[in-house]
Write a protein that holds these residues in place. Structure first.
Motif, PDB file in Angstrom:
ATOM      1  N   VAL A   1       0.688  -1.629  -0.230  1.00 22.88           N
ATOM      2  CA  VAL A   1       0.145   0.127   0.045  1.00 22.88           C
ATOM      3  C   VAL A   1       0.647   1.660   0.260  1.00 22.88           C
ATOM      4  N   ARG A   2       0.586   2.486  -0.345  1.00 24.82           N
ATOM      5  CA  ARG A   2       0.755   3.560  -0.254  1.00 24.82           C
ATOM      6  C   ARG A   2       1.494   3.701   0.924  1.00 24.82           C
ATOM      7  N   ALA A   3       2.056   4.507   1.818  1.00 19.77           N
ATOM      8  CA  ALA A   3       2.101   4.977   3.223  1.00 19.77           C
ATOM      9  C   ALA A   3       0.706   6.087   3.688  1.00 19.77           C
ATOM     10  N   ALA A   4       0.246   6.619   4.247  1.00 22.50           N
ATOM     11  CA  ALA A   4      -0.968   7.061   4.734  1.00 22.50           C
ATOM     12  C   ALA A   4      -0.407   8.481   4.495  1.00 22.50           C
ATOM     13  N   PRO A   5      -0.483   9.371   4.559  1.00 20.82           N
ATOM     14  CA  PRO A   5       0.376  10.717   4.281  1.00 20.82           C
ATOM     15  C   PRO A   5       0.159  11.397   5.880  1.00 20.82           C
ATOM     16  N   ARG A   6       0.728  11.518   6.252  1.00 19.84           N
ATOM     17  CA  ARG A   6       0.732  12.288   8.087  1.00 19.84           C
ATOM     18  C   ARG A   6       0.192  13.655   7.422  1.00 19.84           C
ATOM     19  N   VAL A   7      -0.776  13.742   8.593  1.00 16.83           N
ATOM     20  CA  VAL A   7      -1.595  15.041   8.650  1.00 16.83           C
ATOM     21  C   VAL A   7      -0.925  16.139   9.742  1.00 16.83           C
ATOM     22  N   ALA A   8      -0.527  17.059  10.211  1.00 10.77           N
ATOM     23  CA  ALA A   8      -0.914  17.859  10.917  1.00 10.77           C
ATOM     24  C   ALA A   8      -1.425  19.110  11.026  1.00 10.77           C
TER      25      ALA A   8
ATOM     26  N   GLY B   1     -12.225  22.395  14.081  1.00 10.87           N
ATOM     27  CA  GLY B   1     -11.022  21.426  14.675  1.00 10.87           C
ATOM     28  C   GLY B   1     -11.599  19.602  14.371  1.00 10.87           C
ATOM     29  N   PRO B   2     -12.981  19.747  14.778  1.00 12.40           N
ATOM     30  CA  PRO B   2     -13.159  18.362  15.039  1.00 12.40           C
ATOM     31  C   PRO B   2     -13.221  17.346  13.517  1.00 12.40           C
ATOM     32  N   TYR B   3     -13.960  18.506  12.722  1.00 13.40           N
ATOM     33  CA  TYR B   3     -14.331  18.512  10.595  1.00 13.40           C
ATOM     34  C   TYR B   3     -13.267  18.540  10.099  1.00 13.40           C
ATOM     35  N   LEU B   4     -12.927  18.956  10.405  1.00 15.95           N
ATOM     36  CA  LEU B   4     -11.156  18.915   9.405  1.00 15.95           C
ATOM     37  C   LEU B   4     -10.595  17.523   9.967  1.00 15.95           C
ATOM     38  N   ALA B   5     -10.490  17.151  10.620  1.00 16.74           N
ATOM     39  CA  ALA B   5      -9.656  15.702  11.136  1.00 16.74           C
ATOM     40  C   ALA B   5     -10.435  14.791  10.945  1.00 16.74           C
ATOM     41  N   GLN B   6     -11.626  14.846  11.224  1.00 19.94           N
ATOM     42  CA  GLN B   6     -12.799  12.694  10.321  1.00 19.94           C
ATOM     43  C   GLN B   6     -12.320  13.632   9.737  1.00 19.94           C
ATOM     44  N   ARG B   7     -12.458  14.298   8.283  1.00 22.58           N
ATOM     45  CA  ARG B   7     -12.688  13.931   7.028  1.00 22.58           C
ATOM     46  C   ARG B   7     -11.034  14.039   6.498  1.00 22.58           C
ATOM     47  N   VAL B   8     -10.138  13.963   7.066  1.00 24.36           N
ATOM     48  CA  VAL B   8      -8.814  13.748   7.326  1.00 24.36           C
ATOM     49  C   VAL B   8      -8.607  12.379   7.285  1.00 24.36           C
ATOM     50  N   GLU B   9      -9.070  12.231   8.137  1.00 25.58           N
ATOM     51  CA  GLU B   9      -8.875  10.601   8.397  1.00 25.58           C
ATOM     52  C   GLU B   9      -8.903   9.598   7.282  1.00 25.58           C
ATOM     53  N   GLN B  10     -10.518  10.261   7.518  1.00 24.46           N
ATOM     54  CA  GLN B  10     -11.617   9.120   5.961  1.00 24.46           C
ATOM     55  C   GLN B  10     -10.457   9.281   4.246  1.00 24.46           C
ATOM     56  N   ALA B  11     -10.173  10.843   4.552  1.00 26.83           N
ATOM     57  CA  ALA B  11      -9.773  10.899   2.539  1.00 26.83           C
ATOM     58  C   ALA B  11      -8.228   9.523   2.722  1.00 26.83           C
ATOM     59  N   GLY B  12      -8.299   8.694   4.095  1.00 25.88           N
ATOM     60  CA  GLY B  12      -6.664   7.611   4.383  1.00 25.88           C
ATOM     61  C   GLY B  12      -5.655   8.354   4.867  1.00 25.88           C
ATOM     62  N   ALA B  13      -5.539   9.395   5.504  1.00 24.85           N
ATOM     63  CA  ALA B  13      -4.697  10.403   6.189  1.00 24.85           C
ATOM     64  C   ALA B  13      -4.251   9.576   7.609  1.00 24.85           C
ATOM     65  N   GLU B  14      -2.979   9.857   8.068  1.00 29.11           N
ATOM     66  CA  GLU B  14      -2.639   9.285   9.510  1.00 29.11           C
ATOM     67  C   GLU B  14      -2.981  10.904  10.528  1.00 29.11           C
ATOM     68  N   LEU B  15      -3.714  11.739  11.211  1.00 28.91           N
ATOM     69  CA  LEU B  15      -3.073  12.779  11.607  1.00 28.91           C
ATOM     70  C   LEU B  15      -2.325  12.468  12.775  1.00 28.91           C
ATOM     71  N   VAL B  16      -1.736  12.856  12.592  1.00 31.99           N
ATOM     72  CA  VAL B  16      -0.129  12.890  13.417  1.00 31.99           C
ATOM     73  C   VAL B  16       0.417  14.101  14.459  1.00 31.99           C
ATOM     74  N   LEU B  17      -0.999  15.438  14.695  1.00 29.05           N
ATOM     75  CA  LEU B  17      -0.984  16.402  15.650  1.00 29.05           C
ATOM     76  C   LEU B  17      -2.587  17.086  15.172  1.00 29.05           C
ATOM     77  N   ARG B  18      -3.095  17.432  15.791  1.00 26.10           N
ATOM     78  CA  ARG B  18      -4.207  18.424  16.601  1.00 26.10           C
ATOM     79  C   ARG B  18      -3.526  19.819  17.040  1.00 26.10           C
ATOM     80  N   GLN B  19      -3.764  21.153  16.758  1.00 30.49           N
ATOM     81  CA  GLN B  19      -3.612  22.155  17.962  1.00 30.49           C
ATOM     82  C   GLN B  19      -4.902  23.065  17.828  1.00 30.49           C
ATOM     83  N   THR B  20      -4.881  23.958  18.991  1.00 30.18           N
ATOM     84  CA  THR B  20      -5.132  25.579  18.263  1.00 30.18           C
ATOM     85  C   THR B  20      -4.469  25.950  19.556  1.00 30.18           C
ATOM     86  N   VAL B  21      -3.599  27.217  18.273  1.00 30.32           N
ATOM     87  CA  VAL B  21      -3.126  28.663  19.128  1.00 30.32           C
ATOM     88  C   VAL B  21      -3.706  30.056  18.594  1.00 30.32           C
TER      89      VAL B  21
END
Length: 416
Positions: free
Chosen positions: A172-179, A205-225
């Motif tokens: 498989v293709r490695a899952a893209p790592r997304v922050a 935050g919750p919307y994008l995190a869920q969509r990113v993972e549904q698109a086949g990526a791995e969410l490696v960081l989620r922060q609010t600044v």
């Protein structure tokens, strides 16, 4: 400001397919290589019914024939030979060698039973052709067949097939790592915390995190600044340390006093490919590459703008990183028509529904303003209209995309 097609071309030039790795199959992975079967499925001839296995030959056997019951075969029993007679058989049990048909138990009259109450002699109440109710070995998948193509996204049916064929590793293709970095001192992450004056809840935050993972990526960081450059720099360093290959931010990309991201990226040595696209909503969208080669998307902070940015800019990049071909949208008639308001390409929250004649229609929902979330929750599709389209009458064909690139347009929620 550039057009959508030019912006997408910039993105696809920078989004390179990720390495191929062997992995245990899990949902969301995308096959980089086709998968060939090392065995037959089913692995042996077996019964599709509870009943009696018989030898009937090419001519079959007519109703009224009688047979002695010489044995029984349950699912999991080993291979046996039975050149004649009838064998009681259960669904999924291996057909004894020499037998070639099964008659269901409902079509059999039991004439005699043994001391244990098991059938000893039966009479057929229906004709039995050769091969009836027999599942042939390899009838589903033959040894050597390519049963999954490269580019297939693994979901429950594919996992079922891989399990049935004993495939424990796939390329498989490695899952893209997304922050994901949400910016804004007004944002509150804790849904239980009462809001102070001027605060809003972080819905992106919750919307994008869920969509990113549904698109086949791995969410490696989620922060609010907060809206401070130093806090952003710290979050960017944490994204780099987490191995992010794509960084996604929301807010601070427009023209206001606190819209610091473009200057901050320049200080980091990023190459900004574009900032502002001729679309609505989401015009201030920014795309850059970081010094380490990671992709950076700066999305506007309004919820619908962030949703459009993810769906039509970030997800094409993730698709390319996963080695998938570009998406092909549907074209459906537009219910209600639409007046042209401006020369921008517009992305409309929409619903696809069936009419009384079974035809699909797309209808833009009320509440297209970029701050509105409720219509986004009611939508099951996006309608995309190019800025050059002009006024569209009822029934005009329009481009229709599903809620997510890799999800496609599903009929979930489609109502007559």
């Amino acid at each position: 400001m550039i057009g959508y097609d030019e912006a997408l071309a910039h993105i696809l030039r920078e989004a390179k397919p990720l390495p191929v790795v062997p992995r245990t199959p899990v949902p969301g992975q995308v096959l980089a290589e086709p998968v060939h079967s090392r065995e037959d499925l089913p692995p042996f001839d077996n019964s599709a019914m509870d009943g009696f296995a018989l030898r009937v030959g090419d001519a079959g056997i007519a109703a009224g024939a009688e047979f002695e019951v010489l044995g029984a075969q349950a699912a999991g029993d080993e291979r046996v030979s039975a050149p004649a007679g009838a064998w009681e058989i259960m669904t999924g049990a291996r057909i004894p060698d020499g037998l070639d048909a099964v008659i269901p138990v409902e079509q059999v009259e039991v004439l005699a039973r043994d001391d244990d109450g098991k059938p000893a002699r039966i009479r057929l109440q229906a004709e039995v052709p050769r091969g009836q109710h027999v599942r042939r070995h390899g009838e589903d998948v033959r040894k050597g067949d390519r049963f999954l193509a490269a580019g297939t996204r693994l979901d429950a049916p594919q996992l079922m097939l891989l399990a049935a064929l004993g495939v424990s590793l796939v390329d498989v293709r490695a899952a893209p790592r997304v922050a994901l970095i949400n910016t804004g001192r007004e944002l509150v992450d804790d849904p239980a915390r009462p809001l102070a004056s001027g605060e809003i809840r972080n819905s992106n935050g919750p919307y994008l995190a869920q969509r990113v993972e549904q698109a086949g990526a791995e969410l490696v960081l989620r922060q609010t600044v907060s809206d401070e450059v130093d806090a952003f720099f710290i979050a960017m360093e944490e994204a780099r340390s987490a191995g992010a290959e794509l960084v996604l931010s929301t807010g601070a990309v427009s023209m206001g006093r606190y819209d610091f991201i473009p200057d901050a990226l320049r200080k980091l040595g990023a190459t900004i490919h574009f900032h502002k696209v001729a679309i609505r909503p989401g015009k201030p969208l920014l795309f850059a590459t970081l010094p380490n080669g990671a992709l950076f998307f700066g999305l506007p902070g309004n919820p619908a703008s962030s949703a459009v940015g993810l769906r039509f800019f970030v997800e094409p990049a993730l698709r390319a990183m996963l080695g998938l071909a570009p998406e092909r949208a549907l074209r459906l008639p537009l219910r209600g028509g639409r007046r042209a308001h401006h020369a921008l390409r517009v992305f409309l929250k929409a619903r696809v529904e069936l009419d009384a004649h079974g035809r699909l229609w797309a209808q833009a929902l009320p509440g297209q303003e970029s701050f509105r979330i409720a219509p986004l929750a009611q939508a099951n599709a996006w309608v995309v209209i190019d800025g050059s389209a002009g006024d569209l009458p009822e029934g005009a064909p329009v481009e229709v995309c599903g809620p997510g690139h890799l999800l496609g347009l599903t009929l979930e929620g489609v109502q007559p």
